[in-house]
Motif scaffolding. Structure first.
Motif, PDB file in Angstrom:
ATOM      1  N   ALA A  73       0.833  -1.209   0.000  1.00  0.00           N
ATOM      2  CA  ALA A  73       0.000   0.000   0.000  1.00  0.00           C
ATOM      3  C   ALA A  73       0.864   1.253   0.000  1.00  0.00           C
ATOM      4  CB  ALA A  73      -0.928  -0.001   1.212  1.00  0.00           C
ATOM      5  N   LEU A  76       2.266   1.684  -3.416  1.00  0.00           N
ATOM      6  CA  LEU A  76       1.250   2.194  -4.327  1.00  0.00           C
ATOM      7  C   LEU A  76       1.073   3.697  -4.177  1.00  0.00           C
ATOM      8  CD1 LEU A  76      -1.012   1.724  -6.395  1.00  0.00           C
ATOM      9  CD2 LEU A  76      -2.553   1.207  -4.496  1.00  0.00           C
ATOM     10  N   GLY A 155      -1.742  -2.330  -9.676  1.00  0.00           N
ATOM     11  CA  GLY A 155      -1.035  -1.245  -8.995  1.00  0.00           C
ATOM     12  C   GLY A 155      -0.488  -0.218  -9.971  1.00  0.00           C
ATOM     13  N   HIS A 170      -7.504   5.140  -4.577  1.00  0.00           N
ATOM     14  CA  HIS A 170      -6.545   4.040  -4.512  1.00  0.00           C
ATOM     15  C   HIS A 170      -6.906   3.006  -3.452  1.00  0.00           C
ATOM     16  CE1 HIS A 170      -5.107   6.336  -1.015  1.00  0.00           C
ATOM     17  NE2 HIS A 170      -4.553   5.205  -0.620  1.00  0.00           N
ATOM     18  N   GLU A 171      -7.925   3.260  -2.627  1.00  0.00           N
ATOM     19  CA  GLU A 171      -8.197   2.391  -1.486  1.00  0.00           C
ATOM     20  C   GLU A 171      -8.665   1.009  -1.924  1.00  0.00           C
ATOM     21  OE1 GLU A 171      -9.334   5.423  -1.905  1.00  0.00           O
ATOM     22  OE2 GLU A 171      -8.242   6.573  -0.396  1.00  0.00           O
ATOM     23  N   SER A 174      -5.823  -0.945  -3.186  1.00  0.00           N
ATOM     24  CA  SER A 174      -4.968  -1.328  -2.061  1.00  0.00           C
ATOM     25  C   SER A 174      -5.474  -2.606  -1.409  1.00  0.00           C
ATOM     26  CB  SER A 174      -4.917  -0.199  -1.020  1.00  0.00           C
ATOM     27  OG  SER A 174      -4.283   0.948  -1.536  1.00  0.00           O
ATOM     28  N   GLY A 207      -4.183  -4.184   3.861  1.00  0.00           N
ATOM     29  CA  GLY A 207      -4.141  -3.193   2.787  1.00  0.00           C
ATOM     30  C   GLY A 207      -5.006  -1.986   3.084  1.00  0.00           C
ATOM     31  N   ALA A 211      -3.855   1.841   3.860  1.00  0.00           N
ATOM     32  CA  ALA A 211      -4.301   2.892   2.944  1.00  0.00           C
ATOM     33  C   ALA A 211      -5.000   4.015   3.678  1.00  0.00           C
ATOM     34  CB  ALA A 211      -5.230   2.290   1.892  1.00  0.00           C
ATOM     35  N   SER A 255       2.711   1.135   7.565  1.00  0.00           N
ATOM     36  CA  SER A 255       2.372   2.426   6.966  1.00  0.00           C
ATOM     37  C   SER A 255       2.981   3.580   7.766  1.00  0.00           C
ATOM     38  CB  SER A 255       0.849   2.582   6.892  1.00  0.00           C
ATOM     39  OG  SER A 255       0.478   3.855   6.432  1.00  0.00           O
TER      40      SER A 255
END
Length: 712
Positions: A73, A76, A155, A170-171, A174, A207, A211, A255
């Motif tokens: 994630a 990305l 991706g 993008h979620e 992800s 993910g 995200a 993250s």
């Protein structure tokens, strides 16, 4: 083909090799790929042998999946940021240049996205996993199997689509990429199917948590939407639920390590708050229920339109992007991309209601064009965008009605965000938890809960299917209890109809009726008039009863004896679901199938209907139990005192040898109880030769099974 994916042998056995315990990787076209697969199986086997405790092993695997999906994630997001720099932007200078950029850049991105679709279809030869619906389908119908190369292409495509101005977020990708990570790692380490599904869910949770920086939302989302859509919420025991939590935490920490700790949205300002405002939050929820349904339906309809459009596959995303660019050029550049800046303005109360109304309505259109044409991206952020705009408009109405002191426009925007999300997905819990985690603002929880619950209530009565289920239905995928009715609706009477038996003329005498009833192999004989039209039936049991009681006499004819009450007439085009209903209402064992003039074409027996239902519906439910239930084939079953029932797949090394030659009981202590070859159950003959792909059901301890697997 993903290097970690074993290439199936030909002819492929009916039993899925990956569905039964640790599987032996079959030879691949690449020696490197084969060695890589063997390495993963060896690592998984050694870890299981060292750790021994299955729960600890599962938690460790979930942590690995969470870290990897969180890193994916983060990668990305980094790629999307870089993609923004690759594409030129409108700097607000020359109007002609602005039109060229706003129209040309999205079209360029659409062409590149179309090229990726061609790459997937013609080179990789795998379907595109565009988002959550594909993940749900993979879990429900494919055992959670998702290819790694699919995730890489998605991706790359997501960065191109969003970076070039596509109206999506993008979620969703992800989550899909996280699910692919879980699937690939599960196959790499050779996990059993039950654990395989757990790892796919862990990838989804990790993910989304990474995200959105929302670990709890990642868990609730996976349970409520992914597993809830795929297997009806049957997530089983804590052996499935705990990995979601571990992966969500690991993904969030990853993250944080990559991007640092941050709040996606800052807490909004609050007014004095009035009880009377709840009426406006209720109104907001009701409107959101309708708008959220329209949002999902617009994407379904647009997707169907692009599917039917006679244009090359690689051109369709560019056509959708052209429509997005045209609207952006005519109205505002804020329609391009995910729309974070517009969301920020709505939450701080600086977004005007007229602009909010315009942008909210057009965002629905641009998202439908982007996603429907084949752009890579998700609908999470666009749904929040539409919700924030709707909340802004309702806030202005509330202030005009109640005067100063009402809650700020930011609060209404937050509630609108959650309500639109909930209405689109038919999932109230996920947006409640997610919005709270995104803002850390507890003061908004009451109107948020009310808004999400009521929005789903209205949405379900506006349209029965959520966006994800509707997307799957448009692909011909029916999940859950709806599959039962759908299976019977897809079948027709002509599929099960038997040839027409002998019939009786209306003037037939009692002796003729008696002989016909004795010779008939069915429980009803049909009576026809002079023109051959069916006018009634004679039930053999009722005929015998009436004859014994003396109700009939020698002069009785078929028209006197027959019954007509409740006689249904079926046509060859009728569905099997309708036939089942007719059989239940009439109570008849045999139903007549006629043409437009009621001439008998054939008959349909209730027993055949029930057999079809059993094969198509109950059989699928049994497969679901096998896949998701405790103690199903492919999962170990505890028998007490450390003894388990487990399945072993015959490898190439074992193929051609007999059970006597292998001497599994002597070498490992494992005892074979059942021998499966495809759908057939073979007798356990110790001298018969095994075939590659055969499945052996056996009992023993975990240590004994690990020893047996090492022999393969």
């Amino acid at each position: 083909m993903d290097p970690s994916e074993p290439t199936p042998a030909k002819p492929r056995p009916e039993v899925d090799l990956q569905a039964t315990g640790y599987f032996k990787a079959l030879p691949t076209s690449s020696r490197v790929a084969g060695l890589w697969s063997q390495l993963g199986l060896l690592i998984g086997d050694r870890l299981a042998l060292v750790i021994r405790d299955d729960h600890v092993f599962l938690i460790l695997m979930a942590a690995v999946v969470g870290v990897t999906s969180g890193a994916a994630a983060g990668a990305l997001l980094a790629w999307i940021g870089y993609a923004f720099e690759l594409f030129p932007r409108d700097e607000g200078g020359d109007p002609l240049l602005r039109w060229a950029v706003v129209l040309g850049v999205p079209v360029l991105g659409g062409l590149l996205a179309g090229g990726l679709h061609l790459l997937l279809r013609r080179v990789i030869r795998q379907p595109t996993v565009l988002g959550i619906p594909a993940v749900i389908e993979a879990i429900a119908r494919g055992g959670g199997r998702i290819g790694g190369r699919q995730a890489v292409v998605v991706g790359v495509g997501t960065g191109i689509t969003i970076g070039s101005g596509g109206s999506c977020g993008h979620e969703g990708p992800s989550v899909a990429i996280g699910a692919a990570v879980g699937s690939v790692l599960a196959r790499f380490f050779g996990l059993r199917m039950r654990w395989h599904l757990s790892m796919v869910g862990a990838g989804c949770a990790g993910g989304l948590a990474a995200a959105f920086n929302a670990p709890l939302a990642g868990v609730i989302f996976t349970v409520e939407i992914v597993f809830g859509g795929a297997i009806g919420g049957n997530v089983g025991t804590m052996s499935v639920f705990v990995p979601l939590i571990v992966a969500a935490v690991a993904g969030t920490l990853t993250s944080h390590a990559i991007r640092g700790e941050h709040l996606t949205f800052h807490a909004v300002q609050h007014g004095d708050g009035m009880l009377a405002e709840m009426l406006f939050f209720v109104a907001l929820a009701a409107i959101a229920g309708v708008v959220g349904t329209a949002f999902g339906r617009a994407m379904i309809v647009t997707t169907r339109w692009f599917d039917q459009l006679r244009a090359p596959l690689w051109v369709k995303p560019a056509i959708g992007a052209l429509g997005v660019g045209l609207l952006a050029a005519l109205v505002s550049n804020e329609l391009l991309g995910a729309g974070h800046s517009t969301l920020a303005r709505a939450l701080d109360g600086s977004l005007g209601w007229k602009l909010a109304l315009t942008l909210g309505g057009l965002k629905l259109v641009t998202t439908a064009m982007t996603v429907g044409s084949g752009g890579f991206g998700g609908v999470f952020m666009p749904s929040l965008y539409v919700g924030a705009c709707l909340g802004t408009v309702v806030a202005v109405i509330a202030e005009a009605a109640l005067g100063p002191g009402v809650e700020s426009a930011g609060v209404y925007a937050l509630v609108g965000m959650g309500a639109i999300f909930a209405a689109t997905m038919h999932a109230p819990l996920t947006p409640i938890v997610m919005i709270f985690e995104l803002t850390q603002d507890y003061a908004v929880i009451l109107p948020l809960m009310l808004g999400c619950i009521l929005a789903v209530f209205v949405a379900r009565r506006t349209y029965p299917l959520s966006f994800f289920k509707d997307t799957l239905r448009s692909r011909g995928v029916i999940l859950g209890h709806e599959a039962e009715v759908e299976v019977m609706k897809r079948g027709h009477v002509a599929d099960l109809m038997l040839p027409a038996p002998a019939v009786l003329a209306s003037a037939a005498d009692l002796e003729t009726i008696r002989k016909a009833s004795l010779e008939a192999d069915m429980r009803a004989t049909f009576v026809v008039d002079d023109g051959g039209a069916v006018i009634g039936f004679i039930n053999g049991n009722q005929l015998a009863r009436r004859m014994l009681t003396g109700e009939l006499h020698a002069g009785s004819t078929a028209i006197d004896v027959m019954g007509t009450a409740g006689l249904p007439y079926l046509y060859t085009s009728d569905t099997l679901a309708g036939a089942m209903l007719a059989s239940a209402r009439s109570g008849m064992e045999v139903l007549p199938v006629v043409d437009d003039e009621r001439h008998l074409l054939g008959v349909l027996r209730r027993g055949d209907l029930l057999a079809h239902y059993s094969d198509k519906v109950l059989g699928e439910q049994e497969e679901a139990v096998h896949l998701h239930g405790e103690g199903a084939p492919g999962h170990e079953v505890g028998l007490g005192k450390g003894i388990i029932l487990e399945h072993l797949v015959v490898s190439r090394r074992w193929a051609g040898r007999s059970l006597a030659a292998l001497d599994l009981r002597g070498e490992t202590g494992v005892t074979v109880l059942e021998w499966l070859r495809g759908d057939a159950v073979l007798p356990v003959d110790p001298n018969a030769a095994l075939r590659e792909g055969d499945v052996l059901a056996a009992v023993g301890t975990r240590e004994q099974f690990l020893k047996a697997r090492r022999l393969r």
